[in-house]
Design a protein around this motif. Structure first.
Motif, PDB file in Angstrom:
ATOM      1  N   GLU A 111      14.669 -33.670 -17.296  1.00 34.64           N
ATOM      2  CA  GLU A 111      14.417 -33.483 -18.723  1.00 34.64           C
ATOM      3  C   GLU A 111      12.946 -33.166 -18.986  1.00 34.64           C
ATOM      4  O   GLU A 111      12.629 -32.237 -19.742  1.00 34.64           O
ATOM      5  N   LEU A 112      12.047 -33.909 -18.380  1.00 35.88           N
ATOM      6  CA  LEU A 112      10.621 -33.665 -18.607  1.00 35.88           C
ATOM      7  C   LEU A 112      10.162 -32.345 -17.991  1.00 35.88           C
ATOM      8  O   LEU A 112       9.306 -31.658 -18.563  1.00 35.88           O
ATOM      9  N   SER A 113      10.745 -31.960 -16.863  1.00 35.60           N
ATOM     10  CA  SER A 113      10.413 -30.666 -16.260  1.00 35.60           C
ATOM     11  C   SER A 113      10.824 -29.519 -17.170  1.00 35.60           C
ATOM     12  O   SER A 113      10.052 -28.581 -17.393  1.00 35.60           O
ATOM     13  N   PHE A 114      12.018 -29.602 -17.696  1.00 36.94           N
ATOM     14  CA  PHE A 114      12.483 -28.555 -18.618  1.00 36.94           C
ATOM     15  C   PHE A 114      11.640 -28.545 -19.887  1.00 36.94           C
ATOM     16  O   PHE A 114      11.347 -27.485 -20.440  1.00 36.94           O
ATOM     17  N   HIS A 115      11.237 -29.711 -20.343  1.00 35.40           N
ATOM     18  CA  HIS A 115      10.377 -29.811 -21.528  1.00 35.40           C
ATOM     19  C   HIS A 115       9.040 -29.118 -21.257  1.00 35.40           C
ATOM     20  O   HIS A 115       8.550 -28.359 -22.099  1.00 35.40           O
ATOM     21  N   HIS A 116       8.483 -29.369 -20.103  1.00 36.67           N
ATOM     22  CA  HIS A 116       7.188 -28.786 -19.746  1.00 36.67           C
ATOM     23  C   HIS A 116       7.283 -27.267 -19.550  1.00 36.67           C
ATOM     24  O   HIS A 116       6.430 -26.524 -20.022  1.00 36.67           O
ATOM     25  N   VAL A 117       8.309 -26.814 -18.864  1.00 42.47           N
ATOM     26  CA  VAL A 117       8.428 -25.393 -18.532  1.00 42.47           C
ATOM     27  C   VAL A 117       8.835 -24.555 -19.743  1.00 42.47           C
ATOM     28  O   VAL A 117       8.260 -23.489 -20.001  1.00 42.47           O
ATOM     29  N   PHE A 118       9.823 -25.022 -20.515  1.00 45.12           N
ATOM     30  CA  PHE A 118      10.389 -24.198 -21.579  1.00 45.12           C
ATOM     31  C   PHE A 118       9.852 -24.519 -22.970  1.00 45.12           C
ATOM     32  O   PHE A 118       9.964 -23.700 -23.877  1.00 45.12           O
TER      33      PHE A 118
ATOM     34  N   THR B 238      10.903 -26.255 -25.453  1.00 41.46           N
ATOM     35  CA  THR B 238      11.816 -26.339 -26.604  1.00 41.46           C
ATOM     36  C   THR B 238      12.689 -27.575 -26.419  1.00 41.46           C
ATOM     37  O   THR B 238      13.001 -27.972 -25.287  1.00 41.46           O
ATOM     38  N   LYS B 239      13.083 -28.168 -27.540  1.00 41.65           N
ATOM     39  CA  LYS B 239      13.923 -29.371 -27.431  1.00 41.65           C
ATOM     40  C   LYS B 239      15.286 -29.025 -26.855  1.00 41.65           C
ATOM     41  O   LYS B 239      15.866 -29.819 -26.120  1.00 41.65           O
ATOM     42  N   GLU B 240      15.800 -27.844 -27.171  1.00 46.40           N
ATOM     43  CA  GLU B 240      17.109 -27.455 -26.652  1.00 46.40           C
ATOM     44  C   GLU B 240      17.101 -27.391 -25.130  1.00 46.40           C
ATOM     45  O   GLU B 240      18.023 -27.882 -24.473  1.00 46.40           O
ATOM     46  N   MET B 241      16.056 -26.799 -24.555  1.00 43.80           N
ATOM     47  CA  MET B 241      15.971 -26.718 -23.100  1.00 43.80           C
ATOM     48  C   MET B 241      15.651 -28.089 -22.497  1.00 43.80           C
ATOM     49  O   MET B 241      16.108 -28.406 -21.398  1.00 43.80           O
ATOM     50  N   ARG B 242      14.891 -28.907 -23.211  1.00 45.28           N
ATOM     51  CA  ARG B 242      14.647 -30.278 -22.732  1.00 45.28           C
ATOM     52  C   ARG B 242      15.972 -31.019 -22.640  1.00 45.28           C
ATOM     53  O   ARG B 242      16.267 -31.668 -21.640  1.00 45.28           O
ATOM     54  N   TYR B 243      16.790 -30.916 -23.682  1.00 41.43           N
ATOM     55  CA  TYR B 243      18.098 -31.575 -23.664  1.00 41.43           C
ATOM     56  C   TYR B 243      18.999 -30.994 -22.569  1.00 41.43           C
ATOM     57  O   TYR B 243      19.746 -31.725 -21.924  1.00 41.43           O
ATOM     58  N   PHE B 244      18.914 -29.694 -22.358  1.00 37.03           N
ATOM     59  CA  PHE B 244      19.698 -29.066 -21.296  1.00 37.03           C
ATOM     60  C   PHE B 244      19.278 -29.622 -19.933  1.00 37.03           C
ATOM     61  O   PHE B 244      20.125 -29.954 -19.091  1.00 37.03           O
ATOM     62  N   GLY B 245      17.978 -29.730 -19.713  1.00 38.06           N
ATOM     63  CA  GLY B 245      17.486 -30.338 -18.476  1.00 38.06           C
ATOM     64  C   GLY B 245      17.967 -31.767 -18.338  1.00 38.06           C
ATOM     65  O   GLY B 245      18.344 -32.213 -17.252  1.00 38.06           O
ATOM     66  N   GLY B 246      17.964 -32.488 -19.458  1.00 36.73           N
ATOM     67  CA  GLY B 246      18.468 -33.857 -19.452  1.00 36.73           C
ATOM     68  C   GLY B 246      19.932 -33.918 -19.067  1.00 36.73           C
ATOM     69  O   GLY B 246      20.354 -34.797 -18.304  1.00 36.73           O
ATOM     70  N   MET B 247      20.716 -32.985 -19.583  1.00 40.96           N
ATOM     71  CA  MET B 247      22.145 -32.966 -19.247  1.00 40.96           C
ATOM     72  C   MET B 247      22.369 -32.682 -17.771  1.00 40.96           C
ATOM     73  O   MET B 247      23.242 -33.281 -17.137  1.00 40.96           O
ATOM     74  N   ILE B 248      21.564 -31.785 -17.204  1.00 44.18           N
ATOM     75  CA  ILE B 248      21.668 -31.512 -15.770  1.00 44.18           C
ATOM     76  C   ILE B 248      21.308 -32.770 -14.972  1.00 44.18           C
ATOM     77  O   ILE B 248      22.018 -33.167 -14.047  1.00 44.18           O
ATOM     78  N   GLY B 249      20.214 -33.399 -15.354  1.00 44.98           N
ATOM     79  CA  GLY B 249      19.784 -34.622 -14.673  1.00 44.98           C
ATOM     80  C   GLY B 249      20.803 -35.739 -14.789  1.00 44.98           C
ATOM     81  O   GLY B 249      21.058 -36.476 -13.824  1.00 44.98           O
ATOM     82  N   LEU B 250      21.399 -35.877 -15.975  1.00 38.69           N
ATOM     83  CA  LEU B 250      22.431 -36.899 -16.154  1.00 38.69           C
ATOM     84  C   LEU B 250      23.650 -36.608 -15.288  1.00 38.69           C
ATOM     85  O   LEU B 250      24.222 -37.518 -14.680  1.00 38.69           O
ATOM     86  N   ALA B 251      24.056 -35.349 -15.217  1.00 36.47           N
ATOM     87  CA  ALA B 251      25.224 -34.996 -14.399  1.00 36.47           C
ATOM     88  C   ALA B 251      24.984 -35.346 -12.930  1.00 36.47           C
ATOM     89  O   ALA B 251      25.842 -35.955 -12.278  1.00 36.47           O
ATOM     90  N   ILE B 252      23.819 -34.986 -12.419  1.00 41.96           N
ATOM     91  CA  ILE B 252      23.485 -35.321 -11.031  1.00 41.96           C
ATOM     92  C   ILE B 252      23.429 -36.841 -10.861  1.00 41.96           C
ATOM     93  O   ILE B 252      23.973 -37.407  -9.909  1.00 41.96           O
ATOM     94  N   GLY B 253      22.783 -37.495 -11.805  1.00 45.29           N
ATOM     95  CA  GLY B 253      22.648 -38.944 -11.746  1.00 45.29           C
ATOM     96  C   GLY B 253      23.976 -39.667 -11.808  1.00 45.29           C
ATOM     97  O   GLY B 253      24.190 -40.654 -11.091  1.00 45.29           O
TER      98      GLY B 253
END
Length: 133
Positions: free
Chosen positions: A91-98, A100-115
Motif C-alpha cells: 500500500e505504501l509503495s503504491f502510494h509513493h509511486v502513483f 493517488t488514493k485509488e492506487m494506494r488502495y489498489f496496492g493495499g488490496m494486492i498486499g491484503l490478497a498476498i497476506g
C-alpha cells in the motif's frame, strides 16, 4: 474447492471493511500522518472482521471461554504481523509511486490478497490447530 471459495469471499469482506475504514478515516482527517493512521484503523477493523469470519466459517473454532478466545485472538493477531508488513509495504509503495488514493488502495488490496493466502496457512498451522480445516 469449496473452502477456497469461502475463504476468498470472506477475505473480500474483510478487505472491503479495511479499505472502507481507511477511506472513511481519510475523509474525516487530513492532518499529519493521515495515511498511516487510516491504515492502522483499517488494519484494526480488518483484523477483527477477519478473525470473526475465519474462526466461524473457515476453522469452525469454538473457544472454551472468553480467556481462551482472547488467547486465540492474540495468537491470530501475532501471526498477522508479518502479513501486515506485506500489506502495508504494498500500500505504501503504491502510494509513493502513483500518488493517488485509488492506487494506494489498489496496492493495499494486492498486499491484503498476498497476506491472506499466507495468513490462512499460518492460522491453520499455529492458531486453529484443533479447528475443522
Amino acid at each position: 474447492m469449496k473452502l477456497a471459495i469461502t475463504y476468498a469471499i470472506l477475505a473480500f469482506i474483510a478487505t472491503v471493511a479495511n479499505i472502507g475504514v481507511q477511506d472513511l478515516f481519510i475523509r474525516g482527517y487530513s492532518g499529519a500522518f493521515d495515511v498511516l493512521f487510516s491504515m492502522a484503523a483499517g488494519t484494526g477493523i480488518g483484523l477483527v472482521v477477519k478473525y470473526i469470519l475465519d474462526k466461524r466459517y473457515i476453522f469452525q473454532f469454538r473457544a472454551d471461554n472468553a480467556i481462551h478466545d482472547g488467547q486465540t485472538f492474540t495468537l491470530y493477531a501475532l501471526t498477522g504481523l508479518a502479513t501486515t508488513v506485506v500489506f502495508w509495504g504494498f500500500e505504501l509503495s503504491f502510494h509513493h509511486v502513483f500518488e493517488t488514493k485509488e492506487m494506494r488502495y489498489f496496492g493495499g488490496m494486492i498486499g491484503l490478497a498476498i497476506g491472506y493466502v499466507t495468513k490462512y496457512h499460518l492460522d491453520k498451522r499455529y492458531v486453529f490447530r484443533t479447528g475443522g480445516a
